[in-house]
Motif scaffolding. Structure first.
Motif, PDB file in Angstrom:
ATOM      1  N   ALA A  35       0.858  -1.098  -0.083  1.00  0.00           N
ATOM      2  CA  ALA A  35      -0.117   0.014  -0.083  1.00  0.00           C
ATOM      3  C   ALA A  35       0.683   1.292  -0.069  1.00  0.00           C
ATOM      4  O   ALA A  35       2.122   1.066   0.426  1.00  0.00           O
ATOM      5  N   PRO A  36       0.294   2.318  -0.396  1.00  0.00           N
ATOM      6  CA  PRO A  36      -0.936   2.353  -0.993  1.00  0.00           C
ATOM      7  C   PRO A  36      -1.167   2.087  -2.265  1.00  0.00           C
ATOM      8  O   PRO A  36      -0.394   2.002  -3.198  1.00  0.00           O
ATOM      9  N   LEU A  37      -2.690   1.735  -2.468  1.00  0.00           N
ATOM     10  CA  LEU A  37      -2.888   0.904  -3.905  1.00  0.00           C
ATOM     11  C   LEU A  37      -4.115   1.897  -4.207  1.00  0.00           C
ATOM     12  O   LEU A  37      -5.024   2.395  -3.443  1.00  0.00           O
ATOM     13  N   ASN A  38      -4.019   2.537  -5.500  1.00  0.00           N
ATOM     14  CA  ASN A  38      -5.240   3.262  -6.052  1.00  0.00           C
ATOM     15  C   ASN A  38      -6.202   2.561  -6.813  1.00  0.00           C
ATOM     16  O   ASN A  38      -5.738   1.691  -7.523  1.00  0.00           O
ATOM     17  N   LYS A  39      -7.522   3.038  -6.588  1.00  0.00           N
ATOM     18  CA  LYS A  39      -8.558   2.421  -7.430  1.00  0.00           C
ATOM     19  C   LYS A  39      -8.035   2.187  -9.055  1.00  0.00           C
ATOM     20  O   LYS A  39      -7.927   3.567  -9.576  1.00  0.00           O
ATOM     21  N   GLY A  40      -8.255   1.537  -9.755  1.00  0.00           N
ATOM     22  CA  GLY A  40      -7.888   1.531 -11.176  1.00  0.00           C
ATOM     23  C   GLY A  40      -6.315   1.218 -11.475  1.00  0.00           C
ATOM     24  O   GLY A  40      -6.004   1.252 -12.577  1.00  0.00           O
ATOM     25  N   GLN A  41      -5.548   1.023 -10.280  1.00  0.00           N
ATOM     26  CA  GLN A  41      -4.117   1.060 -10.350  1.00  0.00           C
ATOM     27  C   GLN A  41      -3.939  -0.483 -11.298  1.00  0.00           C
ATOM     28  O   GLN A  41      -4.432  -1.664 -10.464  1.00  0.00           O
ATOM     29  N   ARG A  42      -3.104  -0.622 -12.236  1.00  0.00           N
ATOM     30  CA  ARG A  42      -2.672  -1.951 -12.827  1.00  0.00           C
ATOM     31  C   ARG A  42      -1.477  -2.541 -12.002  1.00  0.00           C
ATOM     32  O   ARG A  42      -0.663  -2.025 -11.791  1.00  0.00           O
ATOM     33  N   VAL A  43      -2.027  -3.764 -11.650  1.00  0.00           N
ATOM     34  CA  VAL A  43      -0.889  -4.797 -10.744  1.00  0.00           C
ATOM     35  C   VAL A  43      -0.870  -6.057 -11.442  1.00  0.00           C
ATOM     36  O   VAL A  43       0.007  -6.745 -10.577  1.00  0.00           O
TER      37      VAL A  43
END
Length: 381
Positions: free
Chosen positions: A331-339
């Motif tokens: 984290a942090p992870l954003n909504k819509g972030q490609r992982v």
């Protein structure tokens, strides 16, 4: 580090070692058939060979005008002057809307003249209205082509008249057409109109498939001696699991009838030779994975849209999906972030599709003690 999670689905039957269906013989110099639902090329011949595009050029002309409308640089009700340059397009007996220098047609009228009547004069009037000059507008067209990575495309004019260096390919023009459909659905209806009357002159849309196949709703014809007869055609047909859109481009056929019949043949084959299979619904979590140093300990990964794949019709084995993701996810992870990536293959390992995986809900960073605890756990791991 990449971690792979293998998931096997057995709710549908597909071929483990499927042979790609053989397309029919298409009497065209170049062609490509795209399944827009699954983003898969179903068939092609010399699809990257640079060719004279004729009036298929006007697809990019329209795209740039649509962009200007969206950016409110002009409106559909706005009137534009007709320059002597637009009037001079009458030379050489090209396709025309039949505007003259005494007129001030509305942008909506010019777009209908461009798309339905394939008017070279309408193309020039719109280009001057948006770009100030034809030359500046052509730069906008080429800039957009470069932004999409169209390496076999260079525009020299806005109408498609044969000119040294003016070129595109079947695949590149399919990209332009697909962007019109996906980026500007509010204007796509122009392409399905069968005829248009301006200044008491009625002209039929030259796309014969609009009258022969009720599922065809566009898009554009073209012809010059150098290009032969060309057609971009799009059909949207109903199936039990939803609508399915195919897009065909044929270039270099021998006649108006040939470009229509060969396009129809290609579309019909695509619909019968391949099935579009939905693997995941839009918004569904494809995988739930651990997260480090976050306020929550897990993240749901999914695709931005429903996941479809195109497979040969009537196959009998299973598809296999694998989730490849970054590990550890911190984290942090954003909504819509490609992982990660969802890879779809046959059980024999043949690739079918790759879909980006994104974080469905944001994961904020944890407090100082949570971060410290996870740091120790990661160090031990």
């Amino acid at each position: 580090m990449k971690r792979i999670l293998a998931l096997l689905f057995t709710a549908f039957s597909l071929a483990a070692q499927a042979q790609a269906p053989v397309p029919p013989e298409i009497a065209a110099r170049n062609y490509v058939l795209i399944d827009m639902t699954t983003h898969k090329t179903l068939a092609e011949r010399d699809a990257d060979a640079p060719q004279d595009p004729a009036s298929l050029t006007k697809l990019m002309t329209a795209y740039v005008v649509f962009g200007a409308l969206r950016e409110k640089k002009l409106t559909l009700e706005q009137t534009l002057p007709v320059s002597k340059r637009a009037w001079d397009e009458r030379k050489g007996d090209p396709s025309l809307m039949f505007i003259d220098t005494t007129m001030t047609p509305r942008v909506d009228e010019l777009l209908r003249g461009l798309i339905i009547q394939s008017g070279n004069d309408a193309a020039v009037a719109l280009a001057e209205g948006v770009g100030g000059s034809v030359e500046s507008f052509v730069q906008l067209m080429n800039r957009q082509a470069q932004a999409w990575g169209l390496k076999n495309t260079e525009f020299k004019n806005v109408s498609g008249m044969t000119e040294p260096g003016h070129k595109t390919s079947a695949r590149d023009i399919a990209v332009v057409a697909a962007h019109i459909i996906s980026d500007f659905p509010e204007y796509y209806g122009y392409y399905s109109q069968r005829d248009y009357t301006f200044n008491k002159i009625r002209q039929d849309n030259r796309n014969l498939l609009l009258r022969r196949d009720p599922t065809v709703d566009g898009m554009k014809t073209g012809f010059t001696d150098a290009a032969g007869y060309c057609l971009v055609a799009s059909a949207n047909r109903d199936f039990p699991n939803g609508k399915r859109r195919l897009l065909s481009v044929v270039m270099g056929t021998a006649s108006k009838e040939a470009r229509a019949s060969e396009s129809q043949k290609l579309l019909n084959w695509g619909y019968t030779a391949f099935d579009a299979i939905k693997i995941f619904d839009a918004g569904r979590a494809i995988a739930t994975v651990p997260v480090w140093k976050g306020q929550t300990k897990e993240a749901k990964l999914g695709a931005s849209d429903a996941v479809y794949v195109a497979v040969p019709h009537g196959d009998s084995a299973k598809l296999q999906t694998q989730v490849e993701r970054t590990d550890p996810l911190v984290a942090p992870l954003n909504k819509g972030q490609r992982v990660g990536t969802l890879r779809v293959t046959t059980t024999a390992g043949a690739p079918v599709a790759e879909v980006p995986l994104i974080v469905q809900d944001a994961v904020p960073v944890a407090g100082i003690f949570g971060r410290a605890f996870d740091s120790i756990r990661l160090w031990i791991k």
